[in-house]
Design a protein around this motif. Structure first.
Motif, PDB file in Angstrom:
ATOM      1  N   LEU A   1       9.737 -11.586  -6.150  1.00 47.83           N
ATOM      2  CA  LEU A   1       8.801 -11.527  -7.013  1.00 47.83           C
ATOM      3  C   LEU A   1      10.091  -9.846  -7.640  1.00 47.83           C
ATOM      4  O   LEU A   1      10.159  -9.464  -9.075  1.00 47.83           O
ATOM      5  CB  LEU A   1       7.426 -11.139  -7.094  1.00 47.83           C
ATOM      6  CG  LEU A   1       6.730 -12.913  -6.579  1.00 47.83           C
ATOM      7  CD1 LEU A   1       5.343 -11.823  -6.172  1.00 47.83           C
ATOM      8  CD2 LEU A   1       7.150 -13.413  -7.762  1.00 47.83           C
ATOM      9  N   ASP A   2       9.905  -9.141  -6.474  1.00 51.05           N
ATOM     10  CA  ASP A   2      10.422  -7.544  -6.775  1.00 51.05           C
ATOM     11  C   ASP A   2      10.766  -7.328  -5.626  1.00 51.05           C
ATOM     12  O   ASP A   2       9.967  -7.729  -4.129  1.00 51.05           O
ATOM     13  CB  ASP A   2       9.489  -6.103  -7.840  1.00 51.05           C
ATOM     14  CG  ASP A   2       8.194  -6.408  -7.150  1.00 51.05           C
ATOM     15  OD1 ASP A   2       7.834  -6.582  -5.471  1.00 51.05           O
ATOM     16  OD2 ASP A   2       7.623  -6.357  -7.984  1.00 51.05           O
ATOM     17  N   VAL A   3      11.589  -5.663  -5.840  1.00 54.80           N
ATOM     18  CA  VAL A   3      11.815  -5.203  -3.890  1.00 54.80           C
ATOM     19  C   VAL A   3      11.284  -3.316  -5.135  1.00 54.80           C
ATOM     20  O   VAL A   3      11.723  -3.498  -5.969  1.00 54.80           O
ATOM     21  CB  VAL A   3      13.717  -5.282  -4.012  1.00 54.80           C
ATOM     22  CG1 VAL A   3      13.089  -4.217  -2.632  1.00 54.80           C
ATOM     23  CG2 VAL A   3      14.439  -6.686  -4.151  1.00 54.80           C
ATOM     24  N   ASP A   4      10.831  -3.145  -3.808  1.00 53.71           N
ATOM     25  CA  ASP A   4       9.808  -1.735  -4.241  1.00 53.71           C
ATOM     26  C   ASP A   4      10.653  -0.956  -2.775  1.00 53.71           C
ATOM     27  O   ASP A   4      10.725  -1.452  -2.038  1.00 53.71           O
ATOM     28  CB  ASP A   4       8.629  -1.925  -4.050  1.00 53.71           C
ATOM     29  CG  ASP A   4       7.791  -1.246  -5.128  1.00 53.71           C
ATOM     30  OD1 ASP A   4       7.851   0.177  -5.131  1.00 53.71           O
ATOM     31  OD2 ASP A   4       6.136  -1.717  -5.288  1.00 53.71           O
ATOM     32  N   ARG A   5       9.820  -0.043  -3.326  1.00 52.90           N
ATOM     33  CA  ARG A   5       9.329   1.468  -2.029  1.00 52.90           C
ATOM     34  C   ARG A   5       8.743   2.002  -2.181  1.00 52.90           C
ATOM     35  O   ARG A   5       7.740   2.293  -2.922  1.00 52.90           O
ATOM     36  CB  ARG A   5      10.939   2.229  -2.198  1.00 52.90           C
ATOM     37  CG  ARG A   5      10.875   3.524  -1.233  1.00 52.90           C
ATOM     38  CD  ARG A   5      11.555   4.591  -1.752  1.00 52.90           C
ATOM     39  NE  ARG A   5      11.155   4.772  -3.225  1.00 52.90           N
ATOM     40  CZ  ARG A   5       9.794   5.774  -3.294  1.00 52.90           C
ATOM     41  NH1 ARG A   5       9.427   5.956  -2.029  1.00 52.90           N
ATOM     42  NH2 ARG A   5       8.996   6.633  -4.067  1.00 52.90           N
ATOM     43  N   ILE A   6       7.790   2.283  -1.016  1.00 56.27           N
ATOM     44  CA  ILE A   6       6.569   3.092  -0.413  1.00 56.27           C
ATOM     45  C   ILE A   6       7.055   3.776   0.632  1.00 56.27           C
ATOM     46  O   ILE A   6       7.796   3.849   1.392  1.00 56.27           O
ATOM     47  CB  ILE A   6       5.382   2.611   0.233  1.00 56.27           C
ATOM     48  CG1 ILE A   6       4.979   1.516  -1.212  1.00 56.27           C
ATOM     49  CG2 ILE A   6       4.847   3.596   0.878  1.00 56.27           C
ATOM     50  CD1 ILE A   6       4.054   1.259  -0.979  1.00 56.27           C
ATOM     51  N   ALA A   7       7.775   5.006   0.488  1.00 60.40           N
ATOM     52  CA  ALA A   7       8.180   6.773   1.499  1.00 60.40           C
ATOM     53  C   ALA A   7       9.679   6.063   1.466  1.00 60.40           C
ATOM     54  O   ALA A   7       9.999   6.232   1.344  1.00 60.40           O
ATOM     55  CB  ALA A   7       7.097   6.057   2.987  1.00 60.40           C
TER      56      ALA A   7
ATOM     57  N   ILE B   1       1.379  -4.828  -2.299  1.00 59.94           N
ATOM     58  CA  ILE B   1       0.499  -4.210  -0.624  1.00 59.94           C
ATOM     59  C   ILE B   1      -0.565  -3.094  -1.334  1.00 59.94           C
ATOM     60  O   ILE B   1      -0.552  -2.386  -2.231  1.00 59.94           O
ATOM     61  CB  ILE B   1       1.793  -3.623  -0.498  1.00 59.94           C
ATOM     62  CG1 ILE B   1       3.016  -4.843   0.712  1.00 59.94           C
ATOM     63  CG2 ILE B   1       0.748  -3.049   1.334  1.00 59.94           C
ATOM     64  CD1 ILE B   1       3.706  -3.986   0.975  1.00 59.94           C
ATOM     65  N   GLN B   2      -1.435  -3.325  -0.123  1.00 63.69           N
ATOM     66  CA  GLN B   2      -2.659  -2.397  -0.599  1.00 63.69           C
ATOM     67  C   GLN B   2      -3.105  -1.598   0.757  1.00 63.69           C
ATOM     68  O   GLN B   2      -2.733  -2.324   1.990  1.00 63.69           O
ATOM     69  CB  GLN B   2      -4.128  -3.361  -1.304  1.00 63.69           C
ATOM     70  CG  GLN B   2      -4.516  -4.277  -1.855  1.00 63.69           C
ATOM     71  CD  GLN B   2      -3.829  -3.315  -3.116  1.00 63.69           C
ATOM     72  OE1 GLN B   2      -4.234  -2.546  -3.269  1.00 63.69           O
ATOM     73  NE2 GLN B   2      -3.269  -3.975  -4.222  1.00 63.69           N
ATOM     74  N   ASN B   3      -3.177  -0.387   0.746  1.00 67.91           N
ATOM     75  CA  ASN B   3      -3.304   1.068   1.507  1.00 67.91           C
ATOM     76  C   ASN B   3      -2.261   0.550   2.527  1.00 67.91           C
ATOM     77  O   ASN B   3      -2.902   0.832   4.366  1.00 67.91           O
ATOM     78  CB  ASN B   3      -4.747   0.354   2.284  1.00 67.91           C
ATOM     79  CG  ASN B   3      -6.139   0.558   1.090  1.00 67.91           C
ATOM     80  OD1 ASN B   3      -6.295   1.148   0.456  1.00 67.91           O
ATOM     81  ND2 ASN B   3      -6.507  -0.594   1.379  1.00 67.91           N
ATOM     82  N   ILE B   4      -1.111   0.514   1.950  1.00 66.94           N
ATOM     83  CA  ILE B   4       0.351   0.487   2.974  1.00 66.94           C
ATOM     84  C   ILE B   4       0.290   2.327   4.460  1.00 66.94           C
ATOM     85  O   ILE B   4       0.327   1.523   5.056  1.00 66.94           O
ATOM     86  CB  ILE B   4       1.472  -0.176   2.104  1.00 66.94           C
ATOM     87  CG1 ILE B   4       3.004   0.160   3.880  1.00 66.94           C
ATOM     88  CG2 ILE B   4       2.006   1.326   1.701  1.00 66.94           C
ATOM     89  CD1 ILE B   4       3.881   0.001   2.757  1.00 66.94           C
ATOM     90  N   GLY B   5      -0.929   2.510   3.228  1.00 70.31           N
ATOM     91  CA  GLY B   5      -0.942   4.250   4.214  1.00 70.31           C
ATOM     92  C   GLY B   5      -1.261   3.880   5.521  1.00 70.31           C
ATOM     93  O   GLY B   5      -1.152   4.247   6.907  1.00 70.31           O
ATOM     94  N   ASN B   6      -2.493   2.929   5.101  1.00 69.81           N
ATOM     95  CA  ASN B   6      -3.145   3.552   6.481  1.00 69.81           C
ATOM     96  C   ASN B   6      -2.408   1.945   7.902  1.00 69.81           C
ATOM     97  O   ASN B   6      -3.333   2.269   8.850  1.00 69.81           O
ATOM     98  CB  ASN B   6      -4.597   2.685   5.597  1.00 69.81           C
ATOM     99  CG  ASN B   6      -6.193   3.536   5.264  1.00 69.81           C
ATOM    100  OD1 ASN B   6      -5.700   4.275   5.388  1.00 69.81           O
ATOM    101  ND2 ASN B   6      -5.913   2.638   3.897  1.00 69.81           N
ATOM    102  N   LEU B   7      -1.841   0.797   7.558  1.00 69.65           N
ATOM    103  CA  LEU B   7      -1.426   0.509   7.799  1.00 69.65           C
ATOM    104  C   LEU B   7       0.004   0.732   8.738  1.00 69.65           C
ATOM    105  O   LEU B   7      -0.345   0.680   9.810  1.00 69.65           O
ATOM    106  CB  LEU B   7      -1.343  -0.857   7.217  1.00 69.65           C
ATOM    107  CG  LEU B   7      -1.479  -1.541   6.981  1.00 69.65           C
ATOM    108  CD1 LEU B   7      -0.955  -2.604   5.939  1.00 69.65           C
ATOM    109  CD2 LEU B   7      -2.168  -2.587   8.186  1.00 69.65           C
ATOM    110  N   PHE B   8       0.710   1.633   8.283  1.00 71.09           N
ATOM    111  CA  PHE B   8       1.486   2.314   8.790  1.00 71.09           C
ATOM    112  C   PHE B   8       1.588   3.570   9.512  1.00 71.09           C
ATOM    113  O   PHE B   8       2.237   4.822   8.974  1.00 71.09           O
ATOM    114  CB  PHE B   8       2.495   2.338   8.474  1.00 71.09           C
ATOM    115  CG  PHE B   8       3.530   0.973   8.315  1.00 71.09           C
ATOM    116  CD1 PHE B   8       3.705   0.182   9.137  1.00 71.09           C
ATOM    117  CD2 PHE B   8       3.036  -0.158   7.609  1.00 71.09           C
ATOM    118  CE1 PHE B   8       4.276  -1.031   9.574  1.00 71.09           C
ATOM    119  CE2 PHE B   8       3.236  -1.339   7.411  1.00 71.09           C
ATOM    120  CZ  PHE B   8       4.029  -1.788   8.690  1.00 71.09           C
ATOM    121  N   ASN B   9       0.328   4.597   8.941  1.00 71.13           N
ATOM    122  CA  ASN B   9       0.119   5.732   9.388  1.00 71.13           C
ATOM    123  C   ASN B   9       0.818   6.812   8.862  1.00 71.13           C
ATOM    124  O   ASN B   9       1.496   7.969   8.967  1.00 71.13           O
ATOM    125  CB  ASN B   9      -0.012   6.580  10.778  1.00 71.13           C
ATOM    126  CG  ASN B   9       0.262   7.359  10.844  1.00 71.13           C
ATOM    127  OD1 ASN B   9      -1.282   7.722   9.909  1.00 71.13           O
ATOM    128  ND2 ASN B   9       0.135   8.434  12.627  1.00 71.13           N
TER     129      ASN B   9
END
Length: 294
Positions: free
Chosen positions: A47-53, A144-152
């Motif tokens: 669907l798309d390519v995204d970035r978090i951190a 993605i929801q709450n990715i910060g919680n998954l990977f600290n």
């Protein structure tokens, strides 16, 4: 290791060549690096390519997302029509750690994963040192929801949540920590490394050895604005290129041409002509101007 601007630049390039494509095959060549099964992705569409951190995220239409961390030596290589006709680099898009593999036929001995798409194009993930990883998690409506919680991870350094109030609240947990270490802690702020912490603090006028308990609210606003300015300049100029990064179309970034303090120790400050100094903080070298930063 690529920081937020370098990863964002790669994401921008990948969005131009893989979005909307359906995966007809997937090959894992390294179980340490690739931590999911082919049946979880084959038949899905990007669907798309995204970035978090510092993560590259491929959001799929099957309520799954592929997360990729490049670490030190990860690289993506996309080829329009591999194995057809004479080998040509003109039909190749690359990004990440530059090696001879980017100029050779794929797959390479360092290829860890191969995505094959319905138009016969392929995306290769190479990793010389095998520190990078690929994982898969559930998404909701393509996000993605709450990715910060998954990977600290803390908040993303370019998100709306990254503001002066957030920084001050987090700083209260570590009153004696130095601001340089604080900004590089991925559990507090995602995406900032050695380069952009130096540059952000320069723009903010804050000395990297300042303890968090001594920083006032108006200064936290300057820190947030300084970091955002440094990161956005990095993205604007295609990321910082040393020997471990080129962008998604195989070009070196030009952000290093616009740096103020990082890598400039012993040279004159652009603003005040004082000599840029360096100091070790938490095992990392920090550069700063003692006249412009307090």
């Amino acid at each position: 290791m690529p920081e937020l601007p370098e990863v964002q630049t790669i994401v921008n390039g990948l969005n131009k060549v893989v979005v909307g494509k359906k995966m007809t095959d997937f090959e894992s060549r390294d179980k340490k690096v690739v931590q999911f099964r082919l049946e979880e992705v084959v038949g899905s569409k990007i669907l798309d390519v995204d970035r978090i951190a510092k993560l590259v995220i491929f959001n799929l239409n099957n309520e799954k997302s592929i997360l990729v961390h490049l670490k030190m030596t990860g690289q993506f290589i996309w080829e329009k029509d591999p194995g057809v006709g004479k080998f040509s680099l003109r039909h190749r898009v690359t990004g990440g750690h530059p090696t001879e593999a980017m100029l050779e036929r794929m797959p390479h001995k360092h290829t860890r994963a191969i995505f094959t798409f319905n138009d016969r194009s392929r995306l290769y993930f190479n990793d010389l040192r095998r520190f990078g990883w690929m994982k898969i998690i559930q998404n909701s409506k393509g996000k993605i929801q709450n990715i910060g919680n998954l990977f600290n991870f803390g908040v993303d350094a370019l998100s709306n949540e990254f503001d002066a109030k957030y920084l001050k609240k987090q700083a209260e947990r570590f009153p004696n920590k130095k601001i340089k270490q604080f900004l590089m802690d991925q559990s507090i702020v995602g995406g900032i490394g050695n380069i952009y912490s130096d540059e952000g603090l320069f723009f903010a006028g804050i000395h990297p050895e300042r303890k968090l308990k001594d920083i006032k609210m108006d200064e936290w606003k300057k820190v947030q604005e300084g970091v955002a300015r440094a990161l956005n300049l990095g993205i604007k100029h295609g990321g910082y290129s040393a020997d471990t990064y080129i962008n998604a179309i195989g070009e070196k970034g030009k952000a290093q041409e616009y740096l103020n303090v990082y890598g400039k120790d012993g040279r004159e400050c652009k603003q005040c002509k004082s000599i840029i100094k360096k100091v070790k903080i938490g095992g990392r070298t920090s550069r700063f101007c003692s006249k412009c930063q307090h």
